[in-house]
Write an enzyme that holds these catalytic residues in place. Structure first.
Site, PDB file in Angstrom:
ATOM      1  N   HIS A 129      51.411  41.149  46.030  1.00 33.89           N
ATOM      2  CA  HIS A 129      51.619  42.254  46.975  1.00 33.89           C
ATOM      3  C   HIS A 129      52.485  41.798  48.148  1.00 33.89           C
ATOM      4  CE1 HIS A 129      47.473  43.236  45.318  1.00 33.89           C
ATOM      5  NE2 HIS A 129      48.104  44.352  45.062  1.00 33.89           N
ATOM      6  N   ASP A 133      53.522  45.510  36.717  1.00 32.94           N
ATOM      7  CA  ASP A 133      53.169  46.774  36.070  1.00 32.94           C
ATOM      8  C   ASP A 133      54.461  47.422  35.577  1.00 32.94           C
ATOM      9  OD1 ASP A 133      50.144  47.078  36.800  1.00 32.94           O
ATOM     10  OD2 ASP A 133      51.137  46.414  38.615  1.00 32.94           O
TER      11      ASP A 133
HETATM   12  P1  AMP Z   1      47.969  47.252  42.867  1.00 34.25           P
HETATM   13  O1  AMP Z   1      47.312  46.977  44.180  1.00 34.25           O
HETATM   14  O2  AMP Z   1      47.420  46.463  41.731  1.00 34.25           O
HETATM   15  O3  AMP Z   1      48.079  48.734  42.572  1.00 34.25           O
HETATM   16  O4  AMP Z   1      49.460  46.739  43.014  1.00 34.25           O
HETATM   17  C1  AMP Z   1      50.304  47.231  44.024  1.00 34.25           C
HETATM   18  C2  AMP Z   1      51.713  46.822  43.726  1.00 34.25           C
HETATM   19  O5  AMP Z   1      51.811  45.395  43.688  1.00 34.25           O
HETATM   20  C3  AMP Z   1      52.207  47.335  42.364  1.00 34.25           C
HETATM   21  O6  AMP Z   1      53.556  47.771  42.498  1.00 34.25           O
HETATM   22  C4  AMP Z   1      52.101  46.110  41.503  1.00 34.25           C
HETATM   23  O7  AMP Z   1      53.027  46.106  40.426  1.00 34.25           O
HETATM   24  C5  AMP Z   1      52.430  45.011  42.487  1.00 34.25           C
HETATM   25  N1  AMP Z   1      51.894  43.737  42.006  1.00 34.25           N
HETATM   26  C6  AMP Z   1      50.621  43.478  41.640  1.00 34.25           C
HETATM   27  N2  AMP Z   1      50.501  42.212  41.200  1.00 34.25           N
HETATM   28  C7  AMP Z   1      51.739  41.666  41.267  1.00 34.25           C
HETATM   29  C8  AMP Z   1      52.288  40.394  40.928  1.00 34.25           C
HETATM   30  N3  AMP Z   1      51.533  39.415  40.427  1.00 34.25           N
HETATM   31  N4  AMP Z   1      53.606  40.184  41.126  1.00 34.25           N
HETATM   32  C9  AMP Z   1      54.394  41.177  41.621  1.00 34.25           C
HETATM   33  N5  AMP Z   1      53.946  42.394  41.967  1.00 34.25           N
HETATM   34  C10 AMP Z   1      52.633  42.644  41.785  1.00 34.25           C
END
Ligand code: AMP
Length: 283
Positions: free
Chosen positions: A35, A148
């Site tokens: 994030h 994602d």
């Molecule tokens: P989430 O809180 O899981 O909904 O993720 C929020 C954003 O962070 C989304 O756009 C995810 O694709 C991105 N994200 C989550 N994990 C990663 C990671 N390991 N590397 C890059 N972006 C990430």
């Protein structure tokens, strides 16, 4: 850094100086370096940065998954403050979905496969909440992770189809030193399961190595990934895919670009990972 639950506060800050560019990073909280890489990119490219923290109930297809999802708002805010974030929106559920809410955004074809097939209703929940976030923040740019991959493709499609007035920026996957893709869900792995979670990256690496040696057949790439997962006793494959990077249709025969992706249960925790072959990686 200003933290609020209300739409009115976000709008007031957003439009206090209409000439300023805004980057938005949508999240479900329990922040990690993945994030924060999006936040840093947004910080570098915009005058102001907004982050939303909302565990979106309508994108969960399993109640147990929603209930188990970790939540750490205070810690998240401390991390975001240290990154120079200007505004955090952490709304209550009734602010996002007030009583009588009945409007949903549905993207058709690109949501029917992979995560969309495995998790009915998931992307309808994602596109609905992201459309609302775009309307609340009206950002100049919005930042998403390649982690994602299908979500990024779906949101690009939605933004294009509905003419949202912003740029979608997709950022590379951030991994732990041992290769595990960072995810808030990793916290749910039991200690004995953590080493088994490396099987996703191992499977992607095995198929990528075959690609480097000239393998271009979709089914053979999928079989390589399936075999690596099958060899890990704590892992249960949900799907392994070698798909067209744009349409996400499974490759039938040979291709010169592929999105390899998979979902694997390690114990009760469902993990996803992916890599792009022969196509431009996100910068
Ligand atoms: P989430 O809180 O899981 O909904 O993720 C929020 C954003 O962070 C989304 O756009 C995810 O694709 C991105 N994200 C989550 N994990 C990663 C990671 N390991 N590397 C890059 N972006 C990430």
């Amino acid at each position: 850094m200003f933290v609020t639950k209300t739409i009115e506060d976000v709008r007031a800050r957003r439009w206090a100086n209409p000439g300023q560019s805004w980057g938005l990073v949508p999240t479900m909280g329990t922040l990690h370096e993945g994030h924060l890489s999006l936040v840093r990119r947004a910080r570098a490219e915009n005058d102001r940065v907004g982050v939303s923290i909302f565990v979106n109930p309508i994108q969960f297809d399993r109640r147990a998954d929603l209930d188990a999802y970790p939540r750490q708002l205070e810690r998240d805010c401390a991390l975001l403050e240290a990154e120079g974030v200007d505004l955090v929106w952490a709304p209550d559920e009734t602010t996002v979905y007030p009583p009588g809410f009945q409007t949903y955004v549905t993207v058709e074809d690109v949501t029917k496969v992979l995560e969309g097939a495995a998790r009915p209703g998931h992307f309808r929940g994602v596109t609905t909440v992201v459309a609302k976030l775009f309307n609340v923040f009206q950002p100049t740019r919005a930042y998403f992770g390649q982690k994602d991959a299908q979500q990024a493709a779906v949101i690009r499609q939605m933004a294009r189809d509905l003419a949202f007035n912003l740029a979608i920026v997709v950022c590379p996957i951030v991994r732990e030193p041992d290769g595990l893709a960072m995810s808030s869900r990793n916290l749910l792995l039991k200690p004995g399961e953590r080493p088994a979670a490396l099987v996703l990256k191992r499977a992607l690496d095995a198929a990528s190595a075959a690609w480097e040696s000239g393998e271009r057949d979709g089914e053979r790439l999928r079989a390589i990934m399936r075999d690596v997962i099958a060899a890990e006793p704590l892992a249960r494959l949900d799907y392994a895919s070698a798909a067209d990077p744009v349409t996400l249709a499974e490759i039938d025969g040979e291709a010169n670009a592929a999105l390899l992706s998979m979902a694997v249960f390690v114990g009760d925790v469902r993990l996803i990972d992916n890599t792009l072959l022969g196509a431009a990686q996100p910068e």
